[in-house]
Design an enzyme around this catalytic site. Structure first.
Site, PDB file in Angstrom:
ATOM      1  N   ASN A   1       0.856  -1.196   0.000  1.00 59.96           N
ATOM      2  CA  ASN A   1       0.000   0.000   0.000  1.00 59.96           C
ATOM      3  C   ASN A   1       0.888   1.240   0.000  1.00 59.96           C
ATOM      4  OD1 ASN A   1       0.591   0.748   2.849  1.00 59.96           O
ATOM      5  ND2 ASN A   1      -0.353  -1.247   3.224  1.00 59.96           N
TER       6      ASN A   1
ATOM      7  N   LYS B   1       8.639 -16.604 -11.793  1.00 62.16           N
ATOM      8  CA  LYS B   1       7.858 -15.466 -12.301  1.00 62.16           C
ATOM      9  C   LYS B   1       6.612 -15.989 -13.024  1.00 62.16           C
ATOM     10  CE  LYS B   1       8.031 -11.599 -15.435  1.00 62.16           C
ATOM     11  NZ  LYS B   1       8.638 -11.062 -16.624  1.00 62.16           N
TER      12      LYS B   1
END
Ligand code: CTP
Length: 408
Positions: free
Chosen positions: A211, A290
């Site tokens: 955040n 990934k």
């Protein structure tokens, strides 16, 4: 910079190359409102002139023991009596030896002998001189007499040697002075734990969920608590802020790490302030590789993280004071009051991200401090000012809580 209005600081400058750094120290202290008196040794005047300090501090810079600058006063006694703190920097091996053995053969050593205030000594010299057993013994003697020795920095020295013996940067010297003088020690003997910043939840080796929390509010509270004399532990998520001096920082990444760190320190905490923006969810699994893109949309399944304050509510001991933070974008008062109840907090600091000047990434905040007795709305303030107001209120309530418990 914190206000040093009304404080008298004496700088003792000795004959080392780093004497020039003291011009910046004198200037910063003068700008912070302190009265700054500089005393130089004769040798120091070879490196920087008294005039430099006089121009910076608006006060006479004294070298000679028999100076007539203050004709109606015994100068060395009057300086010694009125100083709130003396910093000797750079402190040479010679001056350290004299101070350790009570030799007072110039103005600086005479004033130090005559003074009762706190003394900070910042040694700066060649590594061999610093490490010589006699200098080390002299430093130990000074410590025994109550002086605080500021550890020298390491690096390339003026003599071209590389090693310990550099005078720390002015900012470090000023941090030491601020710790001594900037605040009353209203939190001395109190152990304060603060959480700050965001947490980061990995999705794969490349990506994570987080955040916008910058950590500034929590770091400002940690600094303020340190200045008030508290023993501070700062449990910090990943942020781009300088560490807070004299504060034990524990770096964490995930909500789970933060939980473990809080669990460890909670028993020895008197006041817990949870300013961190903790992730409520994390990816249900972290891919080893990934995640490659594919045709069409992608979905991420999330699971709940532990509610750290929920755990604290169940495990806190009597007498601890717990303050949470609540960031909302709507129904701030009702939602925050509900969190105060649900998480069994003593206090919650609510802010609305939609209000101009509040929230993430800015130096200001607009907060309402809510307790069971009511709410105090604060106007737009710098985060360090919010930290001051918040700690004023916590100190008051922590004391009341302690008093009530003592009565039982
Ligand atoms: N908090 C916590 N552990 C979590 C989430 C939040 O300890 N997993 C703490 C925060 O540090 C803050 C307080 O709980 O002090 C409130 O955080 P906030 O995110 O505003 O509230 P939540 O309880 O998570 O509720 P919601 O996200 O639904 O608003």
């Amino acid at each position: 910079m914190q206000n040093l209005q009304g404080k008298h600081i004496l700088l003792g400058v000795c004959g080392g190359v780093a004497a020039y750094k003291m011009a910046n120290v004198a200037s910063a202290l003068h700008k912070a409102g302190a009265k700054v008196s500089v005393i130089m040794t004769e040798n120091a005047t070879q490196f920087i002139t008294p005039l430099t300090f006089e121009a910076i501090t608006n006060h006479p810079c004294i070298v000679d023991t028999f100076t007539r600058e203050f004709p109606h006063d015994i100068t060395h006694i009057s300086l010694a009596k009125t100083a709130d703190l003396i910093l000797v920097a750079p402190a040479t091996a010679n001056v350290i030896a004299k101070l350790a053995h009570g030799i007072a053969d110039d103005m600086l050593t005479t004033v130090l002998l005559a003074s009762r205030c706190k003394k900070l000594i910042a040694p700066a010299m060649n590594t061999a001189m610093l490490e010589s057993p006699v200098t080390q013994d002299n430093l130990k003697i000074l410590e025994k007499y109550g002086a605080c020795i500021i550890a020298p920095a390491s690096g390339l020295l003026a003599c071209k040697d590389i090693g310990s013996g550099k005078l720390p940067e002015p900012k470090v010297l000023i941090d030491y002075i601020m710790r001594e003088l900037a605040r009353e020690k209203t939190l001395a003997g109190t152990r304060v734990t603060i959480t700050a910043g965001p947490t980061r939840e990995s999705l794969d080796p490349v990506r994570y969920l987080t955040n916008h929390s910058s950590g500034r509010m929590g770091y400002a509270i940690a600094r303020e608590a340190m200045l008030r004399g508290a023993e501070v532990i700062l449990i910090s998520g990943p942020v781009a802020l300088d560490p807070v001096p004299f504060v034990q920082i524990q770096q964490v990444i995930t909500a789970q790490h933060m939980m473990q760190a809080v669990q460890k320190v909670l028993p020895a905490t008197d006041i817990l302030i949870k300013a961190a923006a903790v992730a409520d969810y994390r990816p249900i699994s972290i891919s080893d590789h990934k995640i490659k893109k594919m045709e069409g949309d992608q979905q991420i399944t999330l699971e709940r993280t532990d509610d750290i304050l929920g755990w604290v509510a169940r495990n806190r001991r009597q007498g601890q004071f717990v303050c949470g933070f609540s960031m909302e974008t709507q129904d701030m008062m009702a939602n925050s009051a509900a969190k105060l109840d649900r998480k069994k907090l003593d206090m919650i600091v609510a802010n609305n991200l939609k209000v101009e000047g509040a929230g993430f990434g800015v130096d200001t905040n607009v907060v309402t401090i809510i307790t069971r007795d009511g709410a105090v709305e604060l106007p737009l303030m710098r985060k360090d000012e919010v930290a001051g107001k918040l700690l004023d209120m916590i100190e008051q309530r922590f004391q009341i809580k302690k008093d009530n418990e003592n009565k039982i």
